[in-house]
Design a protein around this motif. Structure first.
Motif, PDB file in Angstrom:
ATOM      1  N   ASP A  99       0.871  -1.001   0.177  1.00 28.38           N
ATOM      2  CA  ASP A  99      -0.274   0.083   0.007  1.00 28.38           C
ATOM      3  C   ASP A  99       0.799   1.113   0.232  1.00 28.38           C
ATOM      4  O   ASP A  99       1.368   1.325   0.617  1.00 28.38           O
ATOM      5  CB  ASP A  99      -0.858  -0.102   1.114  1.00 28.38           C
ATOM      6  N   MET A 100       0.738   2.233  -0.711  1.00 30.19           N
ATOM      7  CA  MET A 100       1.561   3.313  -0.800  1.00 30.19           C
ATOM      8  C   MET A 100       1.287   4.302   0.562  1.00 30.19           C
ATOM      9  O   MET A 100       2.094   4.899   0.549  1.00 30.19           O
ATOM     10  CB  MET A 100       0.909   4.495  -2.151  1.00 30.19           C
ATOM     11  N   ARG A 101       0.673   3.884   1.046  1.00 33.12           N
ATOM     12  CA  ARG A 101       0.244   4.416   2.426  1.00 33.12           C
ATOM     13  C   ARG A 101       1.625   4.295   3.285  1.00 33.12           C
ATOM     14  O   ARG A 101       1.613   4.280   4.641  1.00 33.12           O
ATOM     15  CB  ARG A 101      -0.899   4.699   3.282  1.00 33.12           C
ATOM     16  N   GLU A 102       2.009   3.202   3.015  1.00 32.47           N
ATOM     17  CA  GLU A 102       3.385   2.567   3.712  1.00 32.47           C
ATOM     18  C   GLU A 102       4.660   2.203   2.590  1.00 32.47           C
ATOM     19  O   GLU A 102       5.180   1.371   3.104  1.00 32.47           O
ATOM     20  CB  GLU A 102       2.642   0.537   4.200  1.00 32.47           C
ATOM     21  N   ALA A 103       4.743   2.851   2.076  1.00 27.97           N
ATOM     22  CA  ALA A 103       5.734   2.762   1.172  1.00 27.97           C
ATOM     23  C   ALA A 103       7.361   3.009   1.429  1.00 27.97           C
ATOM     24  O   ALA A 103       8.180   1.818   1.525  1.00 27.97           O
ATOM     25  CB  ALA A 103       6.216   3.681  -0.317  1.00 27.97           C
ATOM     26  N   HIS A 104       7.383   3.968   2.989  1.00 28.93           N
ATOM     27  CA  HIS A 104       8.190   4.057   3.156  1.00 28.93           C
ATOM     28  C   HIS A 104       8.722   2.916   4.725  1.00 28.93           C
ATOM     29  O   HIS A 104       9.955   1.731   4.303  1.00 28.93           O
ATOM     30  CB  HIS A 104       8.703   5.495   4.308  1.00 28.93           C
ATOM     31  N   THR A 105       7.923   2.458   4.989  1.00 23.33           N
ATOM     32  CA  THR A 105       7.579   1.843   5.959  1.00 23.33           C
ATOM     33  C   THR A 105       8.167   0.307   5.325  1.00 23.33           C
ATOM     34  O   THR A 105       9.413  -0.713   5.512  1.00 23.33           O
ATOM     35  CB  THR A 105       6.379   0.918   7.215  1.00 23.33           C
ATOM     36  N   HIS A 106       7.850  -0.189   3.795  1.00 24.70           N
ATOM     37  CA  HIS A 106       8.234  -1.418   3.339  1.00 24.70           C
ATOM     38  C   HIS A 106       9.773  -0.919   2.614  1.00 24.70           C
ATOM     39  O   HIS A 106      10.365  -2.173   2.243  1.00 24.70           O
ATOM     40  CB  HIS A 106       6.575  -1.514   1.972  1.00 24.70           C
ATOM     41  N   THR A 132      -0.734  11.207   4.412  1.00 29.05           N
ATOM     42  CA  THR A 132      -0.094   9.881   4.661  1.00 29.05           C
ATOM     43  C   THR A 132       0.914   9.547   3.741  1.00 29.05           C
ATOM     44  O   THR A 132       1.628   9.276   3.976  1.00 29.05           O
ATOM     45  CB  THR A 132      -1.452   8.915   5.597  1.00 29.05           C
ATOM     46  N   ALA A 133       0.445   9.130   2.097  1.00 27.93           N
ATOM     47  CA  ALA A 133       1.248   8.440   1.344  1.00 27.93           C
ATOM     48  C   ALA A 133       2.405   9.273   1.109  1.00 27.93           C
ATOM     49  O   ALA A 133       3.066   9.058   0.577  1.00 27.93           O
ATOM     50  CB  ALA A 133       0.047   8.312   0.151  1.00 27.93           C
ATOM     51  N   THR A 138       7.596  10.789   0.547  1.00 26.36           N
ATOM     52  CA  THR A 138       8.508  11.802   1.020  1.00 26.36           C
ATOM     53  C   THR A 138      10.048  11.088   1.554  1.00 26.36           C
ATOM     54  O   THR A 138      11.535  11.086   1.451  1.00 26.36           O
ATOM     55  CB  THR A 138       8.449  12.586   1.140  1.00 26.36           C
ATOM     56  N   ALA A 139       9.386  10.594   2.960  1.00 25.47           N
ATOM     57  CA  ALA A 139      10.836  10.068   3.400  1.00 25.47           C
ATOM     58  C   ALA A 139      11.462   9.426   2.413  1.00 25.47           C
ATOM     59  O   ALA A 139      12.875   8.361   3.334  1.00 25.47           O
ATOM     60  CB  ALA A 139       9.984   9.106   4.339  1.00 25.47           C
ATOM     61  N   CYS A 140      10.434   8.401   2.025  1.00 25.44           N
ATOM     62  CA  CYS A 140      11.550   7.516   1.047  1.00 25.44           C
ATOM     63  C   CYS A 140      12.867   8.030   0.270  1.00 25.44           C
ATOM     64  O   CYS A 140      13.344   6.845  -0.374  1.00 25.44           O
ATOM     65  CB  CYS A 140      10.862   6.813  -0.411  1.00 25.44           C
ATOM     66  N   LEU A 141      12.669   9.499  -0.269  1.00 26.20           N
ATOM     67  CA  LEU A 141      13.959   9.545  -1.186  1.00 26.20           C
ATOM     68  C   LEU A 141      14.748  10.080  -0.089  1.00 26.20           C
ATOM     69  O   LEU A 141      14.908  10.807   1.008  1.00 26.20           O
ATOM     70  CB  LEU A 141      12.996  11.626  -1.674  1.00 26.20           C
ATOM     71  N   ARG A 142      16.160  10.064  -0.813  1.00 23.68           N
ATOM     72  CA  ARG A 142      17.288  10.463  -0.337  1.00 23.68           C
ATOM     73  C   ARG A 142      17.193  12.333  -0.298  1.00 23.68           C
ATOM     74  O   ARG A 142      16.134  12.930  -1.398  1.00 23.68           O
ATOM     75  CB  ARG A 142      18.566  10.090  -1.211  1.00 23.68           C
ATOM     76  N   PRO A 143      17.982  13.077   0.255  1.00 19.70           N
ATOM     77  CA  PRO A 143      17.515  14.266   0.556  1.00 19.70           C
ATOM     78  C   PRO A 143      18.148  14.760  -0.830  1.00 19.70           C
ATOM     79  O   PRO A 143      19.357  14.634  -1.933  1.00 19.70           O
ATOM     80  CB  PRO A 143      19.106  14.653   1.408  1.00 19.70           C
TER      81      PRO A 143
END
Length: 258
Positions: A99-106, A132-133, A138-143
């Motif tokens: 789920d894209m709402r858990e993208a960084h978690t995954h 949330t998504a 955003t959290a998945c991205l590098r700076p």
């Protein structure tokens, strides 16, 4: 409803396009050029995460362009097909159900680009879910990494009921498929949400036997301006809409460099 919709649609999804293979190449090329224009100087090969890949239209196209692609979707059957399509093309893509709402978690972080294309975001029904998504993306991205989202321009769409969207006819393996959607907006056609029926009328050209299937889903007809607000609230900078670079309006934003 969304994962059921796409599980049913998975074997037929390519029929949305007059020529799916051609669309894979065209979309991959356009997205690759947009990425280079918006975030230049990172080299030709980017680490890309597609959080709503479907059967792989954009993921396959970007992988064929030489990018390092990771892709996920809510629908297990779409992921199964996307994995098969990548294998048939000799493309190495890491696929997962997520789920894209858990993208960084995954998936974790460190990606150069995170994207959601072809109007996937409006499947999320509330502002909280959208925010949330975007926070997860955003959290998945590098700076300094970039977010790419393509959506329908709902501000230009009529509201109402019994709105028919035609996709045309496709002939494949002795079958003729006629595709169309029917939209019904809430509140006597004035609401921000609508129910969608996606109809596939299939005729056997040899016997003239006809079979009809319909998949149903629900969308949030949210404006691009509102989505840009959520992107900014999620921590993205330089957020803006780009027209004429893709077949839908594209929203881009950048995670702060530090």
């Amino acid at each position: 409803m969304t994962d059921d919709f796409y599980d049913e649609l998975a074997p037929l999804y390519h029929l949305i396009y007059p020529d799916w293979n051609e669309s894979i190449g065209l979309q991959g090329g356009k997205l690759s050029r947009l990425i280079e224009a918006e975030w230049p100087g990172q080299g030709a090969r980017r680490k890309v995460l597609d959080v709503s890949c479907g059967i792989g239209t954009q993921a396959l196209g970007l992988a064929a362009q030489g990018h390092d692609v990771t892709a996920s979707d809510l629908s297990p059957r779409e992921i199964e097909r996307a994995r098969s399509e990548a294998g048939a093309r000799g493309l190495d893509i890491a696929f997962a159900v997520c789920d894209m709402r858990e993208a960084h978690t995954h998936h974790g972080g460190g990606f150069d680009i995170v994207m959601s294309c072809d109007n996937s975001m409006p499947h999320l029904q509330t502002d909280d879910d959208l925010l949330t998504a975007f926070r997860q993306m955003t959290a998945c991205l590098r700076p300094g990494g970039g977010c790419v989202v393509s959506v329908r321009d709902y501000a230009s769409e009529a509201r109402g009921t019994n709105i028919v969207k035609h996709y045309g006819a496709r002939v494949e393996n002795g079958l003729r498929h006629v595709l169309f959607q029917v939209w019904d907006f809430d509140d006597d056609g004035r609401g921000a949400h609508y129910d969608l029926g996606f109809f596939f009328v299939t005729e056997d050209l040899a016997t003239q036997a006809v079979h009809t299937r319909v998949m149903r889903s629900r969308y949030y007809a949210i404006s691009t301006a509102r989505l840009c607000e959520f992107m900014r609230e999620a921590g993205l900078q330089d957020v803006r809409r780009i027209d004429d670079a893709f077949f839908q309006p594209v929203l881009v934003g950048t995670r702060a460099a530090s």
